[in-house]
Design an enzyme around this catalytic site. Structure first.
Site, PDB file in Angstrom:
ATOM      1  N   HIS A 127       0.818  -1.215   0.000  1.00  0.00           N
ATOM      2  CA  HIS A 127       0.000   0.000   0.000  1.00  0.00           C
ATOM      3  C   HIS A 127       0.855   1.270   0.000  1.00  0.00           C
ATOM      4  O   HIS A 127       1.911   1.339   0.609  1.00  0.00           O
ATOM      5  CB  HIS A 127      -0.924   0.001   1.218  1.00  0.00           C
ATOM      6  CG  HIS A 127      -0.205  -0.078   2.538  1.00  0.00           C
ATOM      7  ND1 HIS A 127       0.298   1.022   3.184  1.00  0.00           N
ATOM      8  CD2 HIS A 127       0.112  -1.132   3.324  1.00  0.00           C
ATOM      9  CE1 HIS A 127       0.878   0.668   4.320  1.00  0.00           C
ATOM     10  NE2 HIS A 127       0.784  -0.657   4.421  1.00  0.00           N
ATOM     11  N   ASP A 128       0.381   2.263  -0.735  1.00  0.00           N
ATOM     12  CA  ASP A 128       0.973   3.607  -0.766  1.00  0.00           C
ATOM     13  C   ASP A 128       2.375   3.629  -1.378  1.00  0.00           C
ATOM     14  O   ASP A 128       3.118   4.590  -1.170  1.00  0.00           O
ATOM     15  CB  ASP A 128       0.994   4.235   0.633  1.00  0.00           C
ATOM     16  CG  ASP A 128      -0.388   4.267   1.269  1.00  0.00           C
ATOM     17  OD1 ASP A 128      -1.272   4.931   0.694  1.00  0.00           O
ATOM     18  OD2 ASP A 128      -0.584   3.622   2.320  1.00  0.00           O
ATOM     19  N   GLY A 145       5.124  -1.017   2.835  1.00  0.00           N
ATOM     20  CA  GLY A 145       4.296   0.144   2.544  1.00  0.00           C
ATOM     21  C   GLY A 145       5.080   1.434   2.408  1.00  0.00           C
ATOM     22  O   GLY A 145       6.158   1.604   2.974  1.00  0.00           O
TER      23      GLY A 145
END
Length: 265
Positions: A127-128, A145
């Site tokens: 994520h991200d 992340g």
């Protein structure tokens, strides 16, 4: 869609939700799942058993081999179901069992992948994360992340990148190296516990058209930062001098001065 525009080809066993939008010539293989709020550009193909969850935007002419899991929820306990997205550019290749997660509300809401990248089997983009263009992730390379990866980066097999790290453009991370700090542009990182800088990625730079003058300036910058025995502040001053005559070293110095994670050194 005109008669001259090829329609998507969807295997009878695949499930494509009503809210998905497929471009011309998209191919969806056996037992795939394409969820709502997914947009797929022209010419992209999915091998068997792929899943794509939305909100996800995928560009044109990408190839997803079997069992890829794209656009899944972030693996973050703080995620509370807020709307978060994944965007993927054009002409990327994702080999078997790749996983790419959407962003988190606290991390900017999105994960992004650029153009012309190769993700080999079992690679993971968390994520991200934000991946640039023309990168190669070898088998089992993993991003935690909030990692940012520049252009023309190579991650060798089983390389692991700690959360919030940055990997500068044209860097090369060796097999099995664990990276827990920022890697400046042009560097090579080798396995030794956590990864340690081991020179610049000169062979990769030559392949991308860097001439001897540009490579020489980058080598001088590397020696100033990693081999001179100088403190970080002293090395920055030396890099600033070299950067007066080299845009590459200016980018190298800008990278060093803009990070939040410790510099890998």
């Amino acid at each position: 869609m005109t008669s001259a525009t090829p329609a998507p080809v969807i295997h009878p066993s695949a499930v494509v939700e009503a809210g998905a939008k497929l471009g011309a010539g998209v191919q969806v293989g056996a037992f795939c799942y394409i969820g709502n709020d997914v947009e797929v550009g022209d010419g992209t193909s999915f091998g068997p058993h792929c899943s794509v969850q939305g909100p996800t935007r995928i560009g044109r002419d990408n190839r997803f081999h079997g069992h890829c899991a794209i656009g899944g929820e972030p693996q973050d306990k703080k995620y509370a179901g807020e709307r978060v997205e994944l965007s993927i550019g054009d002409r990327n290749v994702f080999r078997e069992f790749c996983t790419v997660n959407r962003g988190t509300g606290g991390g900017g809401n999105s994960t992004s992948v650029g153009d012309d990248n190769w993700f080999l089997a079992y690679t993971h983009v968390a994520h991200d994360c934000h991946v640039g263009n023309h990168c190669v992730f070898s088998n089992n390379a993993t991003l935690a992340g909030h990692v940012t990866v520049g252009d023309h980066v190579i991650l060798s097999g089983f390389a692991g990148i700690h959360q919030f790290c940055r990997i500068g453009s044209h860097a090369f991370v060796g097999m099995g190296a664990f990276v827990n700090g920022d890697v400046p542009p042009f560097l090579m990182v080798a396995q030794e516990g956590y990864g340690k800088p081991r020179g610049i990625n000169s062979e990769g730079l030559k392949r991308r058209g860097f001439d001897s003058e540009r490579i020489g300036a980058i080598k001088r910058a590397y020696r100033a930062l990693y081999m001179s025995g100088a403190s970080l502040e002293e090395a920055r001053a030396r890099l600033a001098d070299i950067a007066n005559d080299s845009a590459d070293v200016r980018a190298f110095l800008d990278f060093i001065e803009s990070g939040e994670r410790p510099l890998l050194r």
